[in-house]
Motif scaffolding. Structure first.
Motif, PDB file in Angstrom:
ATOM      1  N   GLY A   1       3.237   9.165   0.818  1.00 54.62           N
ATOM      2  CA  GLY A   1       2.645   9.380  -0.593  1.00 54.62           C
ATOM      3  C   GLY A   1       3.518   8.552  -1.553  1.00 54.62           C
ATOM      4  O   GLY A   1       2.817   7.940  -2.539  1.00 54.62           O
TER       5      GLY A   1
ATOM      6  N   ASP B   1       0.913  -1.086  -0.120  1.00 57.51           N
ATOM      7  CA  ASP B   1      -0.089  -0.018   0.019  1.00 57.51           C
ATOM      8  C   ASP B   1       0.811   1.286   0.046  1.00 57.51           C
ATOM      9  O   ASP B   1       2.071   1.173   0.402  1.00 57.51           O
ATOM     10  CB  ASP B   1      -0.922  -0.093   1.100  1.00 57.51           C
ATOM     11  CG  ASP B   1      -1.947  -1.276   1.289  1.00 57.51           C
ATOM     12  OD1 ASP B   1      -2.179  -1.405   0.084  1.00 57.51           O
ATOM     13  OD2 ASP B   1      -2.234  -1.492   2.344  1.00 57.51           O
ATOM     14  N   PRO B   2       0.375   2.561  -0.622  1.00 57.06           N
ATOM     15  CA  PRO B   2       1.116   3.635  -0.641  1.00 57.06           C
ATOM     16  C   PRO B   2       1.405   4.023   1.156  1.00 57.06           C
ATOM     17  O   PRO B   2       0.714   3.471   1.991  1.00 57.06           O
ATOM     18  CB  PRO B   2       0.035   4.569  -1.037  1.00 57.06           C
ATOM     19  CG  PRO B   2      -1.010   3.867  -1.786  1.00 57.06           C
ATOM     20  CD  PRO B   2      -1.060   2.644  -1.072  1.00 57.06           C
ATOM     21  N   ARG B   3       2.769   4.668   1.184  1.00 54.91           N
ATOM     22  CA  ARG B   3       3.027   4.952   2.491  1.00 54.91           C
ATOM     23  C   ARG B   3       2.219   6.273   3.015  1.00 54.91           C
ATOM     24  O   ARG B   3       1.972   7.064   2.010  1.00 54.91           O
ATOM     25  CB  ARG B   3       4.656   4.935   2.509  1.00 54.91           C
ATOM     26  CG  ARG B   3       5.234   4.010   1.908  1.00 54.91           C
ATOM     27  CD  ARG B   3       6.861   3.870   2.257  1.00 54.91           C
ATOM     28  NE  ARG B   3       7.351   5.298   2.055  1.00 54.91           N
ATOM     29  CZ  ARG B   3       9.004   5.192   1.892  1.00 54.91           C
ATOM     30  NH1 ARG B   3       9.492   4.365   2.219  1.00 54.91           N
ATOM     31  NH2 ARG B   3       9.268   6.688   1.994  1.00 54.91           N
TER      32      ARG B   3
ATOM     33  N   ARG C   1       4.952   4.832  -2.920  1.00 54.49           N
ATOM     34  CA  ARG C   1       4.354   3.374  -3.003  1.00 54.49           C
ATOM     35  C   ARG C   1       5.533   2.550  -3.273  1.00 54.49           C
ATOM     36  O   ARG C   1       6.034   2.639  -4.579  1.00 54.49           O
ATOM     37  CB  ARG C   1       3.359   3.170  -4.179  1.00 54.49           C
ATOM     38  CG  ARG C   1       2.518   1.890  -3.877  1.00 54.49           C
ATOM     39  CD  ARG C   1       1.144   1.957  -4.615  1.00 54.49           C
ATOM     40  NE  ARG C   1       0.569   0.751  -4.428  1.00 54.49           N
ATOM     41  CZ  ARG C   1      -0.592   0.496  -4.914  1.00 54.49           C
ATOM     42  NH1 ARG C   1      -1.415   1.582  -5.458  1.00 54.49           N
ATOM     43  NH2 ARG C   1      -1.404  -0.802  -4.642  1.00 54.49           N
TER      44      ARG C   1
END
Length: 210
Positions: free
Chosen positions: A192, A187-189, A194
């Protein structure tokens, strides 16, 4: 922008194994700010790459494998590439004092000023575990295969590499096929970004006879 700060190489865990270990020579000189990959720099990508180095009886590093991904393939590949070129060791020695081949375990954190090690660790992509149910243990099998699966910008897996082989090449291929089919891109961190790569540990289960 201020100079990037890369943390020092972490020493391998003391007492983690009774096997003789090699001694690193001036490890703080192995990687520097100048080694930060251009693309990763532009993206402000950061993370910790765990690695395994194979050190021969002369102290030369002959192989580098990623044991834990930073989440970004460029950071992982740069870590191993630089370590293969620059790292130096005093070889490990057996009880008789004879130099032997050994494994060195360590990690390197790529980070910018203001990034904390704790925050970076919290953003590491979780490894995925897969179990293969087989009728018998494959010939040559020694351990679970540790794989690295890379994803495209569209989130589809496009490559798989056995960072630590199971000992069986055919099983590694099957393991990669399963990892490519089951692994999903992290998932994206919170920042912002990924991650484009994750680790997959594939173990084997053989049902016991009734």
């Amino acid at each position: 922008m201020s100079v990037i700060l890369a943390t020092a190489l972490a020493a391998q865990d003391a007492g983690a194994s009774a096997e003789p270990k090699p001694t690193p020579i001036t490890p703080l000189r192995w990687l520097s700010d100048d080694d930060y990959p251009t693309k990763a720099f532009a993206q402000h990508a950061n993370g910790t790459t765990g690695f395994l180095l194979r050190v021969d009886a002369t102290g030369k590093v002959t192989d580098c494998r990623v044991a834990a991904t930073s989440g970004f393939i460029e950071l992982d590949q740069t870590t191993c590439g630089v370590l293969l070129a620059r790292s130096k060791f005093q070889p490990a020695r057996d009880a008789s004092g004879v130099a032997i081949v050994s494994i060195y375990k360590g990690s390197f954190t790529w980070k910018f000023p203001g990034d904390s090690d704790k925050r970076i660790k919290e953003m590491q992509p979780e490894p995925l575990g897969i179990e293969l149910n087989l009728k018998k243990i494959p010939t040559g099998y020694e351990r679970p295969a540790l794989l690295r699966v890379h994803f495209t910008t569209e989130g589809k897996p496009d490559s798989c590499r056995a960072e630590v082989s199971s000992g069986s090449v055919p099983l590694d291929k099957v393991a990669c096929d399963q990892a490519m089919a089951q692994a999903v891109r992290p998932d994206p961190r919170p920042d912002g970004l990924r991650p484009d790569t994750r680790m997959v540990l594939v173990s084997v289960d053989v049902p016991k006879a009734p």
